[in-house]
Design a protein around this motif. Structure first.
Motif, PDB file in Angstrom:
ATOM      1  N   PRO A  74      48.683  39.709  46.126  1.00  0.00           N
ATOM      2  CA  PRO A  74      47.696  40.306  45.208  1.00  0.00           C
ATOM      3  C   PRO A  74      46.312  39.651  45.260  1.00  0.00           C
ATOM      4  O   PRO A  74      45.310  40.369  45.354  1.00  0.00           O
ATOM      5  CB  PRO A  74      48.352  40.158  43.828  1.00  0.00           C
ATOM      6  CG  PRO A  74      49.792  40.049  44.102  1.00  0.00           C
ATOM      7  CD  PRO A  74      49.919  39.320  45.404  1.00  0.00           C
ATOM      8  N   PHE A  86      43.810  45.096  39.114  1.00  0.00           N
ATOM      9  CA  PHE A  86      45.069  45.772  39.408  1.00  0.00           C
ATOM     10  C   PHE A  86      45.660  46.397  38.146  1.00  0.00           C
ATOM     11  O   PHE A  86      45.723  45.766  37.095  1.00  0.00           O
ATOM     12  CB  PHE A  86      46.083  44.788  39.987  1.00  0.00           C
ATOM     13  CG  PHE A  86      45.688  44.270  41.348  1.00  0.00           C
ATOM     14  CD1 PHE A  86      45.853  45.053  42.471  1.00  0.00           C
ATOM     15  CD2 PHE A  86      45.143  43.014  41.485  1.00  0.00           C
ATOM     16  CE1 PHE A  86      45.479  44.586  43.727  1.00  0.00           C
ATOM     17  CE2 PHE A  86      44.771  42.528  42.733  1.00  0.00           C
ATOM     18  CZ  PHE A  86      44.940  43.319  43.852  1.00  0.00           C
ATOM     19  N   TYR A 106      51.318  45.583  40.103  1.00  0.00           N
ATOM     20  CA  TYR A 106      51.385  44.433  41.026  1.00  0.00           C
ATOM     21  C   TYR A 106      50.377  44.534  42.172  1.00  0.00           C
ATOM     22  O   TYR A 106      49.559  43.631  42.365  1.00  0.00           O
ATOM     23  CB  TYR A 106      52.812  44.312  41.558  1.00  0.00           C
ATOM     24  CG  TYR A 106      52.988  43.243  42.595  1.00  0.00           C
ATOM     25  CD1 TYR A 106      52.780  41.904  42.274  1.00  0.00           C
ATOM     26  CD2 TYR A 106      53.361  43.576  43.890  1.00  0.00           C
ATOM     27  CE1 TYR A 106      52.941  40.923  43.234  1.00  0.00           C
ATOM     28  CE2 TYR A 106      53.527  42.602  44.841  1.00  0.00           C
ATOM     29  CZ  TYR A 106      53.313  41.277  44.506  1.00  0.00           C
ATOM     30  OH  TYR A 106      53.467  40.312  45.466  1.00  0.00           O
ATOM     31  N   LEU A 107      50.421  45.620  42.939  1.00  0.00           N
ATOM     32  CA  LEU A 107      49.469  45.801  44.035  1.00  0.00           C
ATOM     33  C   LEU A 107      48.674  47.095  43.924  1.00  0.00           C
ATOM     34  O   LEU A 107      47.957  47.461  44.848  1.00  0.00           O
ATOM     35  CB  LEU A 107      50.205  45.798  45.381  1.00  0.00           C
ATOM     36  CG  LEU A 107      50.601  44.439  45.921  1.00  0.00           C
ATOM     37  CD1 LEU A 107      51.361  44.599  47.231  1.00  0.00           C
ATOM     38  CD2 LEU A 107      49.393  43.556  46.129  1.00  0.00           C
ATOM     39  N   ARG A 126      41.654  38.354  40.769  1.00  0.00           N
ATOM     40  CA  ARG A 126      42.191  39.655  40.382  1.00  0.00           C
ATOM     41  C   ARG A 126      41.382  40.292  39.258  1.00  0.00           C
ATOM     42  O   ARG A 126      41.930  40.925  38.361  1.00  0.00           O
ATOM     43  CB  ARG A 126      43.667  39.535  39.999  1.00  0.00           C
ATOM     44  CG  ARG A 126      44.534  39.219  41.205  1.00  0.00           C
ATOM     45  CD  ARG A 126      45.979  39.173  40.885  1.00  0.00           C
ATOM     46  NE  ARG A 126      46.369  37.808  40.571  1.00  0.00           N
ATOM     47  CZ  ARG A 126      47.601  37.447  40.251  1.00  0.00           C
ATOM     48  NH1 ARG A 126      48.543  38.337  40.203  1.00  0.00           N
ATOM     49  NH2 ARG A 126      47.870  36.199  39.971  1.00  0.00           N
ATOM     50  N   LYS A 165      44.609  40.727  48.478  1.00  0.00           N
ATOM     51  CA  LYS A 165      44.179  42.123  48.412  1.00  0.00           C
ATOM     52  C   LYS A 165      42.946  42.243  47.523  1.00  0.00           C
ATOM     53  O   LYS A 165      42.011  42.975  47.842  1.00  0.00           O
ATOM     54  CB  LYS A 165      45.300  43.023  47.867  1.00  0.00           C
ATOM     55  CG  LYS A 165      44.903  44.490  47.859  1.00  0.00           C
ATOM     56  CD  LYS A 165      46.065  45.391  47.517  1.00  0.00           C
ATOM     57  CE  LYS A 165      45.621  46.858  47.555  1.00  0.00           C
ATOM     58  NZ  LYS A 165      46.750  47.776  47.336  1.00  0.00           N
ATOM     59  N   GLY A 166      42.941  41.495  46.429  1.00  0.00           N
ATOM     60  CA  GLY A 166      41.759  41.497  45.568  1.00  0.00           C
ATOM     61  C   GLY A 166      40.527  40.996  46.293  1.00  0.00           C
ATOM     62  O   GLY A 166      39.426  41.538  46.127  1.00  0.00           O
TER      63      GLY A 166
END
Ligand SMILES: [Zn+2]
Length: 151
Positions: free
Chosen positions: A113, A40, A43-44, A29, A116-117
């Protein structure tokens, strides 16, 4: 195949970025460009710009890939857990009802997360969606057509 290590001396042009490093920084992240700034803002919610190096992050297009990857990983893990527990321990139905939905929820919220990162980091490393050096990404430009004017 191109050797990525030979081209890192002249800054990070899109074609010379290390995709493994981009994914690793995204999983942590962190900003895929410097590895220091937070990726981030919430959160997202991806931060629009890295606070550490100034890399613009707003033009990522993670879309539905992070939830898809999360579902694949969590389903494999929870499915294996259900199978193994049933095969070797035969727990009660109450155990199943109390354990697996809660574990699924916790795992999904935990893994989303970083996955997604990782997707944003991979997009940065591949120079996708405006992450290309010099802003010459063809995906962001309107297409020029060879067709004549419509009549
Ligand atoms: Zn950064």
């Amino acid at each position: 195949m191109m050797d990525n290590t030979a081209m890192n001396d002249a800054g990070p042009p899109a074609h010379a970025r290390d995709w493994k490093q981009g994914i690793a920084r995204g999983l942590a992240r962190r900003c895929p460009a410097c590895g220091e700034g937070r990726l981030f803002a919430r959160y997202l919610k991806v931060a629009p710009v890295c606070a550490s190096c100034g890399q613009a992050l707003h033009h990522h297009r993670a879309d539905v890939l992070p939830p898809y990857l999360t579902i694949v990983v969590v389903a494999k893990f929870v499915g294996l857990g259900i199978y193994v527990s049933e095969m070797y321990y035969e727990p009660s139905l109450a155990f199943h009802l109390a354990t697996w939905p809660a574990l699924t929820l916790v795992l999904c919220l935990t893994l989303l997360p970083p996955l997604k990162g990782a997707v944003v980091g991979l997009q940065y490393a591949l120079g996708m969606h405006g992450f290309g050096a010099g802003g010459d990404n063809d995906a962001e430009k309107p297409r020029e057509t060879s067709e004549g004017p419509r009549t």
